[in-house]
Design a protein around this motif. Structure first.
Motif, PDB file in Angstrom:
ATOM      1  N   ILE A  11      12.393  -0.134  -7.115  1.00 48.76           N
ATOM      2  CA  ILE A  11      10.977   0.244  -7.190  1.00 48.76           C
ATOM      3  C   ILE A  11      10.130  -0.645  -6.282  1.00 48.76           C
ATOM      4  CG2 ILE A  11       8.982   0.342  -8.708  1.00 48.76           C
ATOM      5  CD1 ILE A  11      10.915   1.079 -10.978  1.00 48.76           C
ATOM      6  N   VAL A  12      10.345  -1.960  -6.357  1.00 45.77           N
ATOM      7  CA  VAL A  12       9.507  -2.915  -5.652  1.00 45.77           C
ATOM      8  C   VAL A  12       9.770  -2.900  -4.150  1.00 45.77           C
ATOM      9  CG1 VAL A  12       8.977  -5.371  -5.391  1.00 45.77           C
ATOM     10  CG2 VAL A  12       9.228  -4.384  -7.657  1.00 45.77           C
ATOM     11  N   LEU A  13      10.995  -2.872  -3.734  1.00 46.70           N
ATOM     12  CA  LEU A  13      11.331  -2.956  -2.319  1.00 46.70           C
ATOM     13  C   LEU A  13      10.722  -1.800  -1.504  1.00 46.70           C
ATOM     14  CD1 LEU A  13      12.764  -4.645  -0.224  1.00 46.70           C
ATOM     15  CD2 LEU A  13      14.841  -3.343  -0.667  1.00 46.70           C
ATOM     16  N   PRO A  14      10.881  -0.549  -1.899  1.00 47.79           N
ATOM     17  CA  PRO A  14      10.248   0.525  -1.123  1.00 47.79           C
ATOM     18  C   PRO A  14       8.723   0.415  -1.125  1.00 47.79           C
ATOM     19  CG  PRO A  14      11.952   1.441  -2.533  1.00 47.79           C
ATOM     20  CD  PRO A  14      11.780   0.002  -2.920  1.00 47.79           C
ATOM     21  N   MET A  18       6.498  -0.035   2.228  1.00 44.53           N
ATOM     22  CA  MET A  18       5.426   0.930   2.515  1.00 44.53           C
ATOM     23  C   MET A  18       4.104   0.201   2.762  1.00 44.53           C
ATOM     24  SD  MET A  18       4.811   4.252   2.581  1.00 44.53           S
ATOM     25  CE  MET A  18       5.192   5.403   1.319  1.00 44.53           C
ATOM     26  N   ALA A  19       3.811  -0.803   1.940  1.00 48.56           N
ATOM     27  CA  ALA A  19       2.581  -1.577   2.106  1.00 48.56           C
ATOM     28  C   ALA A  19       2.573  -2.323   3.432  1.00 48.56           C
ATOM     29  CB  ALA A  19       2.415  -2.546   0.932  1.00 48.56           C
ATOM     30  N   VAL A  20       3.694  -2.912   3.796  1.00 47.29           N
ATOM     31  CA  VAL A  20       3.791  -3.639   5.064  1.00 47.29           C
ATOM     32  C   VAL A  20       3.571  -2.688   6.234  1.00 47.29           C
ATOM     33  CG1 VAL A  20       5.398  -4.875   6.588  1.00 47.29           C
ATOM     34  CG2 VAL A  20       5.225  -5.503   4.186  1.00 47.29           C
ATOM     35  N   LEU A  21       4.174  -1.525   6.189  1.00 48.00           N
ATOM     36  CA  LEU A  21       4.005  -0.550   7.272  1.00 48.00           C
ATOM     37  C   LEU A  21       2.568  -0.076   7.385  1.00 48.00           C
ATOM     38  CD1 LEU A  21       7.245   1.609   6.914  1.00 48.00           C
ATOM     39  CD2 LEU A  21       6.669   0.028   8.763  1.00 48.00           C
TER      40      LEU A  21
END
Length: 161
Positions: A11-14, A18-21
């Protein structure tokens, strides 16, 4: 325990990626040039554009029944025009001294539109002088003087009314 950590990572990694992108992406897509007009940076580069803006000031003076308003504003309250049974109520109201903002005869919007166009020309015409060598300082002064005269006429009618 391993399945719980695996679920959290799933859950956290994607979400983190997404936030970084989204946050590190290019911001050029936020700067959008209008498709139906020109911006100040792309205008005021030639003497023809300044002349066109000046002609726009003159043209705006004859739009939306402005000459009729100039005439009516001067004559309606001066009793040089006599009402008839066919006189529209908005004109009769002005003749009676009932000048309200909802009356189409007393609309000032077009006058201020012309004033704004003249102010824009006066302020930005000198930019074209810097980029167009054939645009003489005499032409610049002439165009700005015409804009000042048009603007003064608009203020005259507003004050007189």
């Amino acid at each position: 325990m391993k399945t719980m950590n695996h679920k959290i990572r799933a859950i956290v990694l994607p979400g983190f990626l997404m936030a970084v992108l989204l946050l590190s992406g290019c911001s050029d897509w936020l700067t959008v040039e209008p498709e139906d007009g020109v911006t100040k940076d792309n205008y005021w580069t030639t003497k023809e554009e300044v002349y066109s803006a000046l002609m726009g000031c003159y043209s705006a003076m004859i739009e939306d029944g402005m000459p009729e308003k100039m005439f009516l504003w001067g004559e309606l309250r001066g009793e040089t025009i006599m009402p008839t049974t066919n006189t529209p109520t908005n004109i009769q109201s002005v003749m009676d001294g009932d000048i309200v903002s909802t009356n189409s005869v007393t609309a000032w919007k077009q006058f201020y539109k012309v004033i704004n166009q003249c102010n824009t020309l006066i302020e930005y015409a000198s930019l074209a002088r810097k980029s167009d060598e054939s645009f003489t300082s005499d032409m610049l002064v002439q165009y700005q003087a015409e804009a000042v005269a048009i603007r003064s006429l608009m203020y005259f009618y507003l004050v007189r009314t």
